[in-house]
Design a protein around this motif. Sequence first.
Motif, PDB file in Angstrom:
ATOM      1  N   CYS A  22      42.556  33.441  45.625  1.00 15.58           N
ATOM      2  CA  CYS A  22      42.444  34.252  44.964  1.00 15.58           C
ATOM      3  C   CYS A  22      42.468  35.674  44.766  1.00 15.58           C
ATOM      4  CB  CYS A  22      40.349  35.009  45.094  1.00 15.58           C
ATOM      5  SG  CYS A  22      39.629  35.874  44.272  1.00 15.58           S
ATOM      6  N   GLY A  23      43.054  35.222  46.388  1.00 16.06           N
ATOM      7  CA  GLY A  23      43.793  37.179  47.415  1.00 16.06           C
ATOM      8  C   GLY A  23      44.999  37.531  46.015  1.00 16.06           C
ATOM      9  N   CYS A  67      36.622  38.380  45.849  1.00 19.95           N
ATOM     10  CA  CYS A  67      36.734  36.558  46.235  1.00 19.95           C
ATOM     11  C   CYS A  67      35.283  35.967  46.755  1.00 19.95           C
ATOM     12  CB  CYS A  67      38.198  36.999  46.915  1.00 19.95           C
ATOM     13  SG  CYS A  67      39.548  37.240  46.277  1.00 19.95           S
ATOM     14  N   LYS A  87      39.855  44.589  40.998  1.00 22.53           N
ATOM     15  CA  LYS A  87      40.317  43.753  42.798  1.00 22.53           C
ATOM     16  C   LYS A  87      38.818  42.900  42.429  1.00 22.53           C
ATOM     17  CE  LYS A  87      43.239  42.804  44.904  1.00 22.53           C
ATOM     18  NZ  LYS A  87      43.829  42.164  45.878  1.00 22.53           N
ATOM     19  N   ASN A  95      44.112  37.394  42.574  1.00 17.35           N
ATOM     20  CA  ASN A  95      43.455  37.862  41.843  1.00 17.35           C
ATOM     21  C   ASN A  95      42.365  37.544  40.964  1.00 17.35           C
ATOM     22  OD1 ASN A  95      41.680  40.145  41.986  1.00 17.35           O
ATOM     23  ND2 ASN A  95      42.436  41.776  39.774  1.00 17.35           N
ATOM     24  N   CYS A  96      42.554  35.933  40.244  1.00 19.10           N
ATOM     25  CA  CYS A  96      41.060  35.246  39.634  1.00 19.10           C
ATOM     26  C   CYS A  96      41.043  34.251  40.534  1.00 19.10           C
ATOM     27  CB  CYS A  96      41.767  34.744  38.180  1.00 19.10           C
ATOM     28  SG  CYS A  96      42.832  34.343  38.322  1.00 19.10           S
TER      29      CYS A  96
END
Length: 102
Positions: A69-70, A44, A41, A73-74
């Motif tokens: 982002c959550g 964020c 992870k 994951n980017c």
Amino acid sequence: MGIHRAFVASLLISLFVFQLAEALHPNQLGATSFYANPPTKIDCGKACAARCILSKRPNLCNRACGTCCGRCNCVPPGTSGNYESCDCYAQMTTRGNQKKCP
């Protein structure tokens, strides 16, 4: 009868060799490495702070970026654009079909 025993013995030996090779090199023989190395992870908060640093509305930008982002994951690099580096981030839209992620 001798041929049958030779066939069974060669079958058992080949299964043993296959199991031994798979134990030594699991990723090279088709075993999935999805569970072996789960994706890490990203932070964020830091990624979105860098993304939203030049925003006119930083609180709104950070909140939207944090949601994206959550889920993805980017976060794309830079302060705007670069959506091609994070496809999931680029495809998220609001109910009004506008881009959700800054």
